[in-house]
Design an enzyme around this catalytic site. Structure first.
Site, PDB file in Angstrom:
ATOM      1  N   CYS A 142     149.053 -29.045 127.689  1.00 48.62           N
ATOM      2  CA  CYS A 142     147.838 -29.702 127.408  1.00 48.62           C
ATOM      3  C   CYS A 142     147.816 -31.248 127.912  1.00 48.62           C
ATOM      4  O   CYS A 142     147.993 -31.431 129.017  1.00 48.62           O
ATOM      5  CB  CYS A 142     147.232 -29.524 126.273  1.00 48.62           C
ATOM      6  SG  CYS A 142     145.339 -29.847 126.011  1.00 48.62           S
ATOM      7  N   LYS A 163     133.627 -31.672 126.771  1.00 50.83           N
ATOM      8  CA  LYS A 163     134.870 -31.021 126.296  1.00 50.83           C
ATOM      9  C   LYS A 163     134.966 -29.532 126.528  1.00 50.83           C
ATOM     10  O   LYS A 163     133.994 -28.923 126.368  1.00 50.83           O
ATOM     11  CB  LYS A 163     135.199 -31.386 124.656  1.00 50.83           C
ATOM     12  CG  LYS A 163     136.567 -30.789 124.295  1.00 50.83           C
ATOM     13  CD  LYS A 163     136.751 -31.261 122.786  1.00 50.83           C
ATOM     14  CE  LYS A 163     137.886 -30.799 122.306  1.00 50.83           C
ATOM     15  NZ  LYS A 163     138.307 -30.917 120.945  1.00 50.83           N
ATOM     16  N   HIS A 237     146.396 -24.050 125.062  1.00 46.12           N
ATOM     17  CA  HIS A 237     147.118 -23.950 124.018  1.00 46.12           C
ATOM     18  C   HIS A 237     147.599 -22.399 123.622  1.00 46.12           C
ATOM     19  O   HIS A 237     146.859 -21.992 122.480  1.00 46.12           O
ATOM     20  CB  HIS A 237     146.281 -24.602 122.814  1.00 46.12           C
ATOM     21  CG  HIS A 237     146.113 -26.033 123.081  1.00 46.12           C
ATOM     22  ND1 HIS A 237     147.421 -26.867 122.485  1.00 46.12           N
ATOM     23  CD2 HIS A 237     145.283 -26.951 123.338  1.00 46.12           C
ATOM     24  CE1 HIS A 237     146.760 -28.034 122.712  1.00 46.12           C
ATOM     25  NE2 HIS A 237     145.618 -28.184 123.309  1.00 46.12           N
ATOM     26  N   GLU A 239     149.894 -21.590 121.815  1.00 51.55           N
ATOM     27  CA  GLU A 239     150.445 -21.842 120.613  1.00 51.55           C
ATOM     28  C   GLU A 239     149.499 -21.628 119.398  1.00 51.55           C
ATOM     29  O   GLU A 239     149.780 -21.440 118.162  1.00 51.55           O
ATOM     30  CB  GLU A 239     151.300 -22.938 120.591  1.00 51.55           C
ATOM     31  CG  GLU A 239     150.666 -24.330 120.279  1.00 51.55           C
ATOM     32  CD  GLU A 239     149.994 -24.720 121.491  1.00 51.55           C
ATOM     33  OE1 GLU A 239     149.455 -26.179 121.415  1.00 51.55           O
ATOM     34  OE2 GLU A 239     149.896 -24.165 122.579  1.00 51.55           O
ATOM     35  N   ARG A 251     136.080 -30.048 112.057  1.00 53.19           N
ATOM     36  CA  ARG A 251     136.413 -31.839 111.926  1.00 53.19           C
ATOM     37  C   ARG A 251     135.442 -32.576 112.746  1.00 53.19           C
ATOM     38  O   ARG A 251     134.903 -33.364 112.288  1.00 53.19           O
ATOM     39  CB  ARG A 251     137.717 -31.873 112.476  1.00 53.19           C
ATOM     40  CG  ARG A 251     138.133 -33.261 112.291  1.00 53.19           C
ATOM     41  CD  ARG A 251     139.445 -33.545 113.593  1.00 53.19           C
ATOM     42  NE  ARG A 251     138.915 -33.051 114.774  1.00 53.19           N
ATOM     43  CZ  ARG A 251     139.737 -32.689 115.803  1.00 53.19           C
ATOM     44  NH1 ARG A 251     141.351 -32.622 115.526  1.00 53.19           N
ATOM     45  NH2 ARG A 251     139.519 -32.359 117.115  1.00 53.19           N
TER      46      ARG A 251
END
EC number: 2.3.1.46
Length: 316
Positions: A142, A163, A237, A239, A251
């Site tokens: 990333c 985003k 990502h 992971e 968040r």
């Protein structure tokens, strides 16, 4: 074969509960084999969560992997106990005279920050320059992928207007069907993204000599590598746990940022429903391929004899 990590690391109990073979240091020391030495430079704020995610993927291999944790500096952390950092993490100076089979550099929440404004940018550059002479293969994930492209190809930071958040379909590049990193991949697969960085395949083809291995019509380049496989770039990502994107969404929502709902993640795109994982098999395969073909098959048996000139470019 197991992944070898410190006996008291929180990840040990988590991985054992998942029936993942974890070998504590105390047992591994009695085995007369040569484990792979992998360094994990963890740039994410929640270090315990991130280290566990990556160790889970590194464990899915017949190779014994000795993982050491590296922090970028000694600044206090808001999300990780100081005791944990002091116990399990090393400063770069403590490993700078050694050689490693592999290095993984995680993402970082720096998507809209210019490289020169990153507080540890100069130190990061020093570590990456060191890796070229001391590490067999480095995987950039990333934000680190964008930083690695800046280091190796002097590519400027390119960002998206909005985003990118969600799980997206990707296609393998048929021109590289037999590339070792793609062994066992389906022609199409899912992988999560959470970034502002823009990785246009056309731009990378024009300005680098990278092998572009997998792309997405929405997310752009996902997987690329130098021809000698010593530098691997993963823009997403693989992971991530099942709830990582959800935690990021909550968040940002609670901070009044009005985030978009992560794409193709919740059933019916409804954040009130339990998200599901659709990328786990791909993530495990990617890391197993990296460990086997980019690290194990290329690294010297005796790391003390590490030499850049020892690496050759294999035909696919």
């Amino acid at each position: 074969m197991p992944i070898k990590i410190p006996d008291q690391l929180p990840a040990v109990n988590i991985l054992r509960q998942e029936n993942i073979f974890v070998m504590p240091e105390s047992r591994a020391e009695s085995q007369n084999i040569r484990p792979l030495k992998v360094l994990l430079l963890n740039l994410m704020p929640k270090k315990i969560e991130t280290e566990t995610q990556f160790m889970r993927l590194l464990s899915n291999s017949p190779l014994q992997v000795d993982v050491e944790l590296l922090r970028i500096d000694n600044r206090p952390s808001k999300n990780t106990p100081t005791e944990h950092l002091d116990t399990f993490y090393r400063q770069f100076e403590a490993v700078s005279t050694r050689n490693f089979d592999g290095l993984i550099v995680t993402g970082a929440p720096l998507g809209l920050v210019q490289f020169e404004d990153v507080i540890y940018w100069e130190h990061f550059q020093s570590i990456m320059s060191w890796a070229e002479k001391h590490v067999t293969s480095t995987m950039y994930v990333c934000w680190a992928a964008q930083a690695g492209l800046k280091m190796l190809y002097d590519l400027p930071k390119r960002t998206r207007k909005d985003k990118l958040s969600g799980v997206y379909w990707h296609q393998t590049n048929k021109a590289h069907n037999h590339h070792p990193l793609l062994r066992g991949f389906d022609d199409s697969f899912l992988a999560p993204h959470s970034r502002y960085a823009d990785f246009s395949p056309e731009y990378l083809i024009e300005h680098t000599d990278l092998d572009i291995l997998a792309t997405s019509a929405t997310a752009g380049t996902y997987l690329a590598a130098t021809k000698d496989k010593r530098n691997v770039f993963v823009t997403g990502h693989p992971e991530y746990d099942s709830h990582t994107l959800h935690s990021e969404y909550v968040r940002d929502f609670n901070e009044g940022m009005e985030p978009i709902v992560p794409s193709n993640y919740y059933p019916d795109d409804d954040p009130s429903q339990e998200p599901y994982v659709s990328w786990r098999s791909h993530g495990h395969m990617l890391f197993a391929n990296w460990l086997n073909y980019c690290v194990y098959q290329q690294t010297p048996f005796d790391l003390e004899h590490f030499s850049e000139s020892a690496f050759t470019i294999d035909e696919e």
